[in-house]
Design a protein around this motif. Structure first.
Motif, short mmCIF file in Angstrom:
data_model
loop_
_atom_site.label_atom_id
_atom_site.label_comp_id
_atom_site.label_asym_id
_atom_site.label_seq_id
_atom_site.Cartn_x
_atom_site.Cartn_y
_atom_site.Cartn_z
N GLU A 172 -1.04 -8.62 -0.07
CA GLU A 172 -2.11 -9.61 -0.27
C GLU A 172 -3.08 -9.67 0.92
O GLU A 172 -4.24 -10.09 0.75
CB GLU A 172 -1.50 -10.99 -0.52
CG GLU A 172 -0.70 -11.59 0.62
CD GLU A 172 0.74 -11.14 0.65
OE1 GLU A 172 1.51 -11.72 1.45
OE2 GLU A 172 1.11 -10.22 -0.12
N MET A 173 -2.64 -9.28 2.11
CA MET A 173 -3.51 -9.31 3.28
C MET A 173 -4.26 -7.99 3.51
O MET A 173 -5.07 -7.90 4.43
CB MET A 173 -2.68 -9.64 4.53
CG MET A 173 -1.97 -10.97 4.48
SD MET A 173 -3.13 -12.36 4.46
CE MET A 173 -3.76 -12.27 6.14
N THR A 178 -4.32 -0.77 -2.53
CA THR A 178 -4.02 -0.95 -3.94
C THR A 178 -3.30 0.27 -4.51
O THR A 178 -3.26 1.34 -3.89
CB THR A 178 -5.32 -1.15 -4.73
OG1 THR A 178 -6.13 0.03 -4.58
CG2 THR A 178 -6.10 -2.36 -4.21
N ARG A 179 -2.78 0.12 -5.70
CA ARG A 179 -2.15 1.26 -6.37
C ARG A 179 -3.16 2.37 -6.64
O ARG A 179 -2.85 3.55 -6.50
CB ARG A 179 -1.49 0.79 -7.67
CG ARG A 179 -0.55 1.82 -8.28
CD ARG A 179 0.34 1.15 -9.31
NE ARG A 179 1.15 0.10 -8.72
CZ ARG A 179 2.31 0.29 -8.12
NH1 ARG A 179 2.79 1.52 -8.00
NH2 ARG A 179 3.00 -0.71 -7.62
N ALA A 180 -4.38 1.98 -7.02
CA ALA A 180 -5.41 2.99 -7.25
C ALA A 180 -5.73 3.76 -5.98
O ALA A 180 -5.91 4.98 -6.00
CB ALA A 180 -6.67 2.32 -7.80
N ALA A 181 -5.78 3.05 -4.85
CA ALA A 181 -6.03 3.71 -3.57
C ALA A 181 -4.88 4.65 -3.22
O ALA A 181 -5.10 5.76 -2.70
CB ALA A 181 -6.22 2.68 -2.46
N ALA A 182 -3.64 4.23 -3.51
CA ALA A 182 -2.49 5.08 -3.23
C ALA A 182 -2.53 6.35 -4.08
O ALA A 182 -2.20 7.45 -3.60
CB ALA A 182 -1.20 4.31 -3.50
N GLU A 183 -2.93 6.23 -5.32
CA GLU A 183 -3.02 7.41 -6.19
C GLU A 183 -4.08 8.38 -5.68
O GLU A 183 -3.86 9.61 -5.67
CB GLU A 183 -3.31 6.98 -7.62
CG GLU A 183 -2.15 6.24 -8.27
CD GLU A 183 -2.50 5.69 -9.64
OE1 GLU A 183 -3.67 5.81 -10.04
OE2 GLU A 183 -1.59 5.12 -10.29
N LYS A 184 -5.22 7.86 -5.24
CA LYS A 184 -6.27 8.73 -4.70
C LYS A 184 -5.81 9.40 -3.41
O LYS A 184 -6.05 10.59 -3.18
CB LYS A 184 -7.54 7.89 -4.45
CG LYS A 184 -8.72 8.71 -3.95
CD LYS A 184 -9.95 7.82 -3.79
CE LYS A 184 -11.13 8.65 -3.28
NZ LYS A 184 -12.34 7.78 -3.11
N TRP A 185 -5.13 8.63 -2.55
CA TRP A 185 -4.57 9.17 -1.30
C TRP A 185 -3.58 10.29 -1.60
O TRP A 185 -3.63 11.36 -1.00
CB TRP A 185 -3.90 8.03 -0.55
CG TRP A 185 -2.99 8.41 0.56
CD1 TRP A 185 -3.32 8.71 1.85
CD2 TRP A 185 -1.55 8.51 0.50
NE1 TRP A 185 -2.19 8.99 2.59
CE2 TRP A 185 -1.10 8.88 1.78
CE3 TRP A 185 -0.61 8.33 -0.52
CZ2 TRP A 185 0.26 9.05 2.07
CZ3 TRP A 185 0.73 8.50 -0.24
CH2 TRP A 185 1.15 8.87 1.05
N ASP A 197 6.03 -0.79 -1.04
CA ASP A 197 5.64 -2.13 -0.63
C ASP A 197 6.55 -2.60 0.50
O ASP A 197 7.42 -1.86 0.99
CB ASP A 197 5.62 -3.10 -1.81
CG ASP A 197 7.00 -3.43 -2.36
OD1 ASP A 197 8.03 -2.95 -1.81
OD2 ASP A 197 7.07 -4.18 -3.35
N ASP A 198 6.37 -3.85 0.93
CA ASP A 198 7.08 -4.34 2.10
C ASP A 198 8.56 -4.65 1.84
O ASP A 198 9.29 -4.94 2.78
CB ASP A 198 6.38 -5.58 2.66
CG ASP A 198 5.13 -5.24 3.44
OD1 ASP A 198 4.74 -4.05 3.45
OD2 ASP A 198 4.54 -6.16 4.04
#
Length: 227
Positions: A172-173, A178-185, A197-198
């Motif tokens: 949240e911070m 995001t999941r979309a960012a992780a997929e692109k990465w 996640d944490d």
């Protein structure tokens, strides 16, 4: 090597149990060294009060405050200026290394400059990383996570495991994680990767990885597709 690569420390019972299993004895019987170096390379966490919070065990990510028999500080930026006889025996005798988050490339640089990177594969100590302290073990971190730039450039790290990590998934911070960012990465990493996640960690024994989680995570194949 025995590694516990976390996103945010020992956040739940499953990760705690995995740590005790790796140690092979109670936490209260173990001597620890904490490594805050990564914090100094990241503008959000150091230097200053947050570095002190990590070292003193007064932050929200449990690592230093777990009830160790003893805790010392190993500051990697200081090691090149003192003889190896001053610190190598200390590291070889410790039970666990607790490595903070911060900037993974800054941490990687000082692991190499200090000589710790060369020492790590021969250690009996359990390595516990948090965020950047975990990411540094990967072959690469990806452009998404580049902050501090090493003298030679690039985003390569130690390669002591064969997968990369995207920590703090959907935090949240951290609105960009995001999941979309992780997929692109993951699509650009050219190797296996985890987004965690944490509430998740990756336990590694002699190269064999096992996910320990009470939260959310995704494994990406080398072509970037989720499994």
């Amino acid at each position: 090597m025995k590694l516990l690569l976390t996103s945010a420390g020992i956040k739940n019972k499953s990760i705690h149990d995995a740590l005790v299993d790796l140690l092979g004895k109670p936490i209260a019987d173990c001597n620890a060294l904490c490594i805050p170096t990564a914090m100094y390379g990241h503008p959000w966490v150091g230097p200053g009060v947050k570095a002190w919070q990590f070292i003193s065990g007064k932050e929200e990510s449990p690592m230093v405050d777990l009830g160790w028999k003893s805790v010392g500080v190993l500051e990697l930026t200081a090691l090149p200026s003192i003889g190896e006889e001053r610190w190598v025996p200390l590291v070889r005798e410790t039970d666990v290394l607790l490595v903070s988050g911060g900037d993974a490339l800054y941490l990687c640089h000082w692991m190499r400059q200090s000589g710790l990177a060369d020492l790590l594969p021969s250690l009996q100590a359990v390595y516990v990383g948090m965020s950047a302290g975990s990411m540094v073990m990967a072959p690469r971190i990806g452009e998404f996570f580049v902050g501090w730039t090493p003298p030679a450039g690039g985003e390569e790290t130690l390669g002591l495991v064969d997968f990369a990590m995207f920590p703090h998934l959907d935090h949240e911070m951290l609105p960009h994680n995001t999941r979309a960012a992780a997929e692109k990465w993951a699509a650009g990493m050219r190797g296996p990767a985890y987004a965690i996640d944490d509430q998740t960690a990756i336990k590694v024994i002699d190269g064999a990885a096992e996910v320990v989680s009470e939260g959310q995570w995704t494994f990406f194949r080398p072509d970037g597709t989720p499994e």
